[in-house]
Design a protein around this motif. Structure first.
Motif, PDB file in Angstrom:
ATOM      1  N   ASN A  28       9.906   6.331  -8.691  1.00 42.26           N
ATOM      2  CA  ASN A  28      10.729   6.665  -7.529  1.00 42.26           C
ATOM      3  C   ASN A  28      10.346   5.822  -6.318  1.00 42.26           C
ATOM      4  O   ASN A  28      11.214   5.353  -5.578  1.00 42.26           O
ATOM      5  CB  ASN A  28      10.603   8.157  -7.216  1.00 42.26           C
ATOM      6  CG  ASN A  28      11.658   8.623  -6.251  1.00 42.26           C
ATOM      7  OD1 ASN A  28      12.842   8.373  -6.448  1.00 42.26           O
ATOM      8  ND2 ASN A  28      11.249   9.301  -5.208  1.00 42.26           N
ATOM      9  N   ASN A  29       9.044   5.613  -6.143  1.00 38.62           N
ATOM     10  CA  ASN A  29       8.576   4.762  -5.040  1.00 38.62           C
ATOM     11  C   ASN A  29       9.073   3.334  -5.203  1.00 38.62           C
ATOM     12  O   ASN A  29       9.479   2.694  -4.220  1.00 38.62           O
ATOM     13  CB  ASN A  29       7.044   4.785  -4.948  1.00 38.62           C
ATOM     14  CG  ASN A  29       6.510   6.098  -4.422  1.00 38.62           C
ATOM     15  OD1 ASN A  29       7.253   6.892  -3.852  1.00 38.62           O
ATOM     16  ND2 ASN A  29       5.230   6.338  -4.621  1.00 38.62           N
ATOM     17  N   LYS A  31      11.769   2.396  -6.879  1.00 41.77           N
ATOM     18  CA  LYS A  31      13.213   2.425  -6.637  1.00 41.77           C
ATOM     19  C   LYS A  31      13.503   2.404  -5.138  1.00 41.77           C
ATOM     20  O   LYS A  31      14.370   1.647  -4.676  1.00 41.77           O
ATOM     21  CB  LYS A  31      13.816   3.676  -7.284  1.00 41.77           C
ATOM     22  CG  LYS A  31      15.326   3.769  -7.167  1.00 41.77           C
ATOM     23  CD  LYS A  31      15.850   5.022  -7.843  1.00 41.77           C
ATOM     24  CE  LYS A  31      15.749   6.155  -6.864  1.00 41.77           C
ATOM     25  NZ  LYS A  31      16.356   7.400  -7.289  1.00 41.77           N
ATOM     26  N   ASN A  32      12.755   3.201  -4.381  1.00 41.18           N
ATOM     27  CA  ASN A  32      12.946   3.233  -2.929  1.00 41.18           C
ATOM     28  C   ASN A  32      12.571   1.906  -2.281  1.00 41.18           C
ATOM     29  O   ASN A  32      13.255   1.447  -1.353  1.00 41.18           O
ATOM     30  CB  ASN A  32      12.130   4.369  -2.313  1.00 41.18           C
ATOM     31  CG  ASN A  32      12.680   5.734  -2.666  1.00 41.18           C
ATOM     32  OD1 ASN A  32      13.846   5.866  -3.040  1.00 41.18           O
ATOM     33  ND2 ASN A  32      11.844   6.756  -2.555  1.00 41.18           N
ATOM     34  N   SER A  35      15.304  -0.581  -2.985  1.00 40.67           N
ATOM     35  CA  SER A  35      16.459  -0.258  -2.150  1.00 40.67           C
ATOM     36  C   SER A  35      16.235  -0.744  -0.718  1.00 40.67           C
ATOM     37  O   SER A  35      17.135  -1.334  -0.108  1.00 40.67           O
ATOM     38  CB  SER A  35      16.708   1.250  -2.164  1.00 40.67           C
ATOM     39  OG  SER A  35      17.787   1.584  -1.330  1.00 40.67           O
ATOM     40  N   SER A  36      15.038  -0.526  -0.192  1.00 37.26           N
ATOM     41  CA  SER A  36      14.710  -0.994   1.158  1.00 37.26           C
ATOM     42  C   SER A  36      14.775  -2.518   1.235  1.00 37.26           C
ATOM     43  O   SER A  36      15.287  -3.076   2.214  1.00 37.26           O
ATOM     44  CB  SER A  36      13.311  -0.525   1.565  1.00 37.26           C
ATOM     45  OG  SER A  36      13.287   0.877   1.701  1.00 37.26           O
TER      46      SER A  36
END
Length: 59
Positions: A28-29, A31-32, A35-36
């Protein structure tokens, strides 16, 4: 909910579940972060486009 391990088998199961949870968090980290990074690239491209547009208007 994870239980406190009492046997070697319990410890193995507990460790495996903890590793799975850690992997989910890491995924999840990542993926974030991706995205950033994508958003930052998009913002940068938008700024370049705006600068190029201003240059063209001044030319």
């Amino acid at each position: 909910m994870l239980m406190i391990p009492r046997t070697n088998k319990d410890q193995t199961v507990y460790t495996d579940k903890m590793a799975q949870e850690a992997l989910k968090i890491a995924q999840n980290n990542l993926k974030n972060a991706l995205s950033s990074l994508s958003n930052a690239k998009s913002n940068s491209n938008n700024k370049v486009t705006a600068v190029n547009s201003t240059i063209n208007q001044l030319a």
